[in-house]
Scaffold this motif. Structure first.
Motif, mmCIF file in Angstrom:
data_model
loop_
_atom_site.group_PDB
_atom_site.id
_atom_site.type_symbol
_atom_site.label_atom_id
_atom_site.label_comp_id
_atom_site.label_asym_id
_atom_site.label_seq_id
_atom_site.Cartn_x
_atom_site.Cartn_y
_atom_site.Cartn_z
ATOM 1 N N ILE A 80 0.920 4.254 -2.823
ATOM 2 C CA ILE A 80 0.696 5.662 -2.468
ATOM 3 C C ILE A 80 1.851 6.529 -2.962
ATOM 4 O O ILE A 80 1.637 7.609 -3.526
ATOM 5 C CB ILE A 80 0.491 5.813 -0.948
ATOM 6 C CG1 ILE A 80 -0.837 5.189 -0.543
ATOM 7 C CG2 ILE A 80 0.561 7.272 -0.521
ATOM 8 C CD1 ILE A 80 -1.051 5.100 0.942
ATOM 9 N N PHE A 95 -13.180 9.918 -3.751
ATOM 10 C CA PHE A 95 -12.990 8.459 -3.696
ATOM 11 C C PHE A 95 -13.033 7.948 -2.262
ATOM 12 O O PHE A 95 -13.596 6.884 -1.995
ATOM 13 C CB PHE A 95 -11.662 8.051 -4.352
ATOM 14 C CG PHE A 95 -11.715 7.973 -5.839
ATOM 15 C CD1 PHE A 95 -12.851 7.569 -6.501
ATOM 16 C CD2 PHE A 95 -10.608 8.308 -6.597
ATOM 17 C CE1 PHE A 95 -12.906 7.494 -7.886
ATOM 18 C CE2 PHE A 95 -10.640 8.237 -7.974
ATOM 19 C CZ PHE A 95 -11.794 7.827 -8.615
ATOM 20 N N ALA A 96 -12.445 8.692 -1.341
ATOM 21 C CA ALA A 96 -12.455 8.270 0.058
ATOM 22 C C ALA A 96 -13.871 8.243 0.614
ATOM 23 O O ALA A 96 -14.239 7.346 1.371
ATOM 24 C CB ALA A 96 -11.571 9.190 0.891
ATOM 25 N N VAL A 128 1.295 12.170 -9.745
ATOM 26 C CA VAL A 128 0.522 13.422 -9.672
ATOM 27 C C VAL A 128 1.460 14.626 -9.669
ATOM 28 O O VAL A 128 1.210 15.625 -10.364
ATOM 29 C CB VAL A 128 -0.397 13.419 -8.433
ATOM 30 C CG1 VAL A 128 -0.966 14.803 -8.168
ATOM 31 C CG2 VAL A 128 -1.522 12.414 -8.605
ATOM 32 N N ALA A 152 -6.476 16.974 -7.715
ATOM 33 C CA ALA A 152 -6.086 15.657 -7.199
ATOM 34 C C ALA A 152 -6.605 15.456 -5.778
ATOM 35 O O ALA A 152 -7.072 14.369 -5.424
ATOM 36 C CB ALA A 152 -4.570 15.505 -7.238
ATOM 37 N N ALA A 153 -6.545 16.494 -4.953
ATOM 38 C CA ALA A 153 -7.062 16.389 -3.588
ATOM 39 C C ALA A 153 -8.575 16.210 -3.576
ATOM 40 O O ALA A 153 -9.107 15.427 -2.786
ATOM 41 C CB ALA A 153 -6.667 17.628 -2.789
ATOM 42 N N ILE A 209 1.661 6.847 -6.849
ATOM 43 C CA ILE A 209 0.595 7.755 -7.282
ATOM 44 C C ILE A 209 0.959 9.198 -6.965
ATOM 45 O O ILE A 209 0.731 10.099 -7.786
ATOM 46 C CB ILE A 209 -0.741 7.347 -6.651
ATOM 47 C CG1 ILE A 209 -1.198 6.019 -7.244
ATOM 48 C CG2 ILE A 209 -1.798 8.423 -6.858
ATOM 49 C CD1 ILE A 209 -2.399 5.419 -6.571
ATOM 50 N N THR A 210 1.540 9.429 -5.797
ATOM 51 C CA THR A 210 1.958 10.788 -5.432
ATOM 52 C C THR A 210 3.010 11.309 -6.399
ATOM 53 O O THR A 210 2.955 12.464 -6.840
ATOM 54 C CB THR A 210 2.511 10.805 -3.997
ATOM 55 O OG1 THR A 210 1.504 10.315 -3.110
ATOM 56 C CG2 THR A 210 2.923 12.198 -3.578
ATOM 57 N N THR A 240 0.827 -1.204 0.000
ATOM 58 C CA THR A 240 0.000 0.000 0.000
ATOM 59 C C THR A 240 0.863 1.257 0.000
ATOM 60 O O THR A 240 0.558 2.212 -0.709
ATOM 61 C CB THR A 240 -0.929 0.003 1.225
ATOM 62 O OG1 THR A 240 -1.699 -1.193 1.219
ATOM 63 C CG2 THR A 240 -1.846 1.193 1.205
ATOM 64 N N VAL A 258 -10.443 14.837 -5.969
ATOM 65 C CA VAL A 258 -10.746 13.486 -6.456
ATOM 66 C C VAL A 258 -10.442 12.453 -5.375
ATOM 67 O O VAL A 258 -11.211 11.509 -5.160
ATOM 68 C CB VAL A 258 -9.963 13.193 -7.755
ATOM 69 C CG1 VAL A 258 -10.025 11.731 -8.129
ATOM 70 C CG2 VAL A 258 -10.494 14.050 -8.877
ATOM 71 N N THR A 259 -9.334 12.631 -4.661
ATOM 72 C CA THR A 259 -9.000 11.728 -3.580
ATOM 73 C C THR A 259 -10.056 11.764 -2.478
ATOM 74 O O THR A 259 -10.457 10.719 -1.964
ATOM 75 C CB THR A 259 -7.622 12.095 -2.992
ATOM 76 O OG1 THR A 259 -6.656 12.042 -4.032
ATOM 77 C CG2 THR A 259 -7.231 11.156 -1.877
ATOM 78 N N GLY A 260 -10.526 12.956 -2.142
ATOM 79 C CA GLY A 260 -11.574 13.087 -1.145
ATOM 80 C C GLY A 260 -12.870 12.438 -1.578
ATOM 81 O O GLY A 260 -13.569 11.798 -0.780
#
Length: 65
Positions: free
Chosen positions: A6, A60-61, A13, A53-54, A9-10, A2, A56-58
């Motif tokens: 991460i 998805f979470a 981006v 990106a933040a 992906i970071t 994991t 989209v991450t939020g």
């Protein structure tokens, strides 16, 4: 596993954000903008990519939990 995902992906981006910022600066200079104006446009493009990106991450979470 994991942590490696991460980090990958970071890195991706950040690479895309830097490339978009460089492209925005180059296009601004080709359009006749001064160096400070081109750097401002590059900073705006970089910040917009990171904000997207933040967001989209939020999203998805929120969906996955």
């Amino acid at each position: 596993m994991t942590l490696a995902l991460i980090l990958a992906i970071t890195t991706l981006v950040l690479f895309i954000a830097v490339a978009a910022a460089g492209g925005a600066a180059k296009l601004a200079r080709l359009d006749g903008a001064t160096y400070p104006a081109a750097l401002t446009r590059a900073a705006v493009a970089f910040t917009a990519i990171l904000t997207l990106a933040a967001a989209v991450t939020g999203a998805f979470a929120a969906v996955l939990t």
